[in-house]
Scaffold this motif. Structure first.
Motif, PDB file in Angstrom:
ATOM      1  N   GLU A 126      10.254   7.934   5.768  1.00  0.00           N
ATOM      2  CA  GLU A 126       9.059   8.434   6.126  1.00  0.00           C
ATOM      3  C   GLU A 126       7.990   9.282   5.084  1.00  0.00           C
ATOM      4  O   GLU A 126       6.782   8.995   5.232  1.00  0.00           O
ATOM      5  CB  GLU A 126       9.456   9.898   7.167  1.00  0.00           C
ATOM      6  CG  GLU A 126       8.474  10.581   7.937  1.00  0.00           C
ATOM      7  CD  GLU A 126       7.626   9.615   8.849  1.00  0.00           C
ATOM      8  OE1 GLU A 126       6.572   9.799   8.884  1.00  0.00           O
ATOM      9  OE2 GLU A 126       8.320   8.428   9.391  1.00  0.00           O
ATOM     10  N   ALA A 127       8.753   9.781   4.140  1.00  0.00           N
ATOM     11  CA  ALA A 127       7.725  10.330   3.177  1.00  0.00           C
ATOM     12  C   ALA A 127       7.015   9.447   2.326  1.00  0.00           C
ATOM     13  O   ALA A 127       5.685   9.552   2.456  1.00  0.00           O
ATOM     14  CB  ALA A 127       8.549  11.275   1.977  1.00  0.00           C
ATOM     15  N   LEU A 128       7.506   8.317   1.946  1.00  0.00           N
ATOM     16  CA  LEU A 128       6.747   7.311   1.388  1.00  0.00           C
ATOM     17  C   LEU A 128       5.890   6.670   2.202  1.00  0.00           C
ATOM     18  O   LEU A 128       4.583   6.219   1.721  1.00  0.00           O
ATOM     19  CB  LEU A 128       7.634   6.161   0.770  1.00  0.00           C
ATOM     20  CG  LEU A 128       8.669   6.841  -0.345  1.00  0.00           C
ATOM     21  CD1 LEU A 128       9.603   5.819  -0.782  1.00  0.00           C
ATOM     22  CD2 LEU A 128       7.857   7.422  -1.556  1.00  0.00           C
ATOM     23  N   SER A 129       6.174   6.371   3.481  1.00  0.00           N
ATOM     24  CA  SER A 129       5.255   5.954   4.598  1.00  0.00           C
ATOM     25  C   SER A 129       4.045   6.804   4.665  1.00  0.00           C
ATOM     26  O   SER A 129       2.920   6.367   4.842  1.00  0.00           O
ATOM     27  CB  SER A 129       5.809   5.610   5.968  1.00  0.00           C
ATOM     28  OG  SER A 129       6.854   4.515   5.865  1.00  0.00           O
ATOM     29  N   ARG A 130       4.177   7.998   4.813  1.00  0.00           N
ATOM     30  CA  ARG A 130       3.097   8.889   4.986  1.00  0.00           C
ATOM     31  C   ARG A 130       2.238   8.920   3.617  1.00  0.00           C
ATOM     32  O   ARG A 130       0.970   8.968   3.894  1.00  0.00           O
ATOM     33  CB  ARG A 130       3.463  10.406   5.224  1.00  0.00           C
ATOM     34  CG  ARG A 130       4.305  10.715   6.629  1.00  0.00           C
ATOM     35  CD  ARG A 130       4.697  12.069   6.861  1.00  0.00           C
ATOM     36  NE  ARG A 130       5.480  12.248   8.115  1.00  0.00           N
ATOM     37  CZ  ARG A 130       5.762  13.502   8.397  1.00  0.00           C
ATOM     38  NH1 ARG A 130       5.434  14.421   7.986  1.00  0.00           N
ATOM     39  NH2 ARG A 130       6.467  13.467   9.607  1.00  0.00           N
ATOM     40  N   LEU A 131       2.743   8.756   2.412  1.00  0.00           N
ATOM     41  CA  LEU A 131       2.158   8.806   1.195  1.00  0.00           C
ATOM     42  C   LEU A 131       1.159   7.655   1.257  1.00  0.00           C
ATOM     43  O   LEU A 131      -0.062   7.575   0.784  1.00  0.00           O
ATOM     44  CB  LEU A 131       2.816   8.931   0.159  1.00  0.00           C
ATOM     45  CG  LEU A 131       3.585  10.104  -0.279  1.00  0.00           C
ATOM     46  CD1 LEU A 131       4.590  10.230  -1.296  1.00  0.00           C
ATOM     47  CD2 LEU A 131       2.548  11.255  -0.473  1.00  0.00           C
ATOM     48  N   SER A 132       1.973   6.420   1.694  1.00  0.00           N
ATOM     49  CA  SER A 132       1.100   5.272   1.897  1.00  0.00           C
ATOM     50  C   SER A 132      -0.156   5.561   2.779  1.00  0.00           C
ATOM     51  O   SER A 132      -1.326   4.887   2.772  1.00  0.00           O
ATOM     52  CB  SER A 132       1.974   3.994   2.541  1.00  0.00           C
ATOM     53  OG  SER A 132       1.068   2.790   2.602  1.00  0.00           O
TER      54      SER A 132
END
Length: 339
Positions: free
Chosen positions: A294-300
């Motif tokens: 979720e964290a990396l998807s939000r950063l993307s």
């Protein structure tokens, strides 16, 4: 009898002798390996090499070999916990067999049984790797004349990456569950995981010396891939660190990984019980590691490119980063519709 085997960029030569220990040496070229073998054979013929009487170890069973590997190799790995677990499973299965009886047929039967238990291809490959490394130790270090049973067996295709996102309504419900259960540390841990993309072990291993609040970053010295990295802190993550009361201990979070697992499962069950839309339950099969997804998807979604994402996540390849990053359709549409 001398044999030469190319291993990467080196040539390994072994001289086996009836009833005596095996002599071996590695060289940068085949010519050097042949020269060494020639010299050693000449010295043996002249009696110039003293027998050290360090014979092959008396490993009779697979259990003895597995325990030897565990105590001399697994213990030095970051995956010691999971590899030890696999070794003990294998001991239950093959413990009383002699190592040479663990052949290709035995490994294929293991594979089939793991698949019947609905284990993933990745899990099966982890077992293959453990077995292969164990037999490599027996051949390379102990000089045993045994065949590696993994040789010639195809690895299972990798599992599909998980597509599990914890959207903001579900995140709020999970944090409210933590609050209702008085899990204040877990609230901080979950928020840091979502805001930074750090792994569970990285978060739980952090010390106050690793946190650089003035420069808004955390130094991670020990990571899964062995490379240290710096993780930037969002303003929300900064607020969490600043709100944590320092009790004089070196580590930021003093709870164990087992305590974290237990609290996370109880908070998840509590949130699931309170969730109204049972037909769309975001807590089914939710794992702590999904917070990293979720964290990396939000950063993307926020517009970071793959280079920036890999610096934060620590992934070495684009393929692995793709398995962790799942941009939302809304974020993609916003970029497509820009003037």
């Amino acid at each position: 009898m001398a044999s030469i085997q190319k291993r990467g960029s080196t040539y390994r030569v072994r001289i086996t002798r009836e009833g005596e220990s095996t002599l071996s040496s590695s060289h940068n070229s085949r010519v050097a390996a042949l020269q060494w073998a020639k010299e050693i054979k000449a010295k043996l013929a002249l009696g110039l090499i003293e027998e050290t009487h360090n014979p092959k170890p008396s490993l009779k069973t697979f259990e003895q070999a597995a325990l030897c590997y565990r105590d001399t190799h697994s213990i030095h790995k970051k995956i010691v916990r999971s590899e030890t677990y696999r070794l003990h499973i294998l001991i239950k299965r093959w413990g009383t067999l002699r190592v040479e009886q663990v052949d290709k047929a035995a490994v294929l039967a293991l594979r089939d049984d793991l698949l019947k238990l609905r284990r993933s291809g990745d899990t099966v490959n982890h077992y293959f790797n453990t077995i292969s490394k164990l037999f490599q130790m027996l051949v390379d270090e102990w000089g045993l004349e045994v065949n590696n049973p993994i040789k010639g067996i195809k690895r299972m295709p990798p599992s599909k990456g998980r597509y599990k996102r914890l959207l903001e309504p579900a995140e709020t419900a999970l944090l409210e569950a933590c609050s209702a259960l008085s899990y204040q540390n877990l609230i901080s841990i979950i928020t840091i995981a979502i805001e930074t993309g750090m792994r569970r072990s990285e978060i739980m291993g952090m010390t106050w010396q690793d946190v650089d609040l003035p420069n808004r970053k955390v130094y991670l010295h020990y990571t899964k891939n062995g490379q240290s990295r710096q993780v930037p802190l969002t303003r929300k993550a900064m607020d969490i660190f600043q709100a944590i009361t320092q009790d004089g201990s070196e580590k930021i979070f003093s709870m164990s990984l087992e305590q974290l697992r237990g609290q996370f499962e109880r908070a998840k069950k509590y949130a699931e019980a309170q969730w109204i839309d049972k037909s769309n339950n975001p807590f089914i099969d939710l794992r702590f590691h999904d917070l990293r997804h979720e964290a990396l998807s939000r950063l993307s979604d926020a517009g970071l490119n793959v280079i920036e994402l890999s610096c934060i996540s620590g992934h070495k390849t684009l393929g692995m980063l793709q398995r962790y990053t799942h941009p939302s359709h809304q974020a993609i549409f916003m970029k497509l519709d820009r003037d």
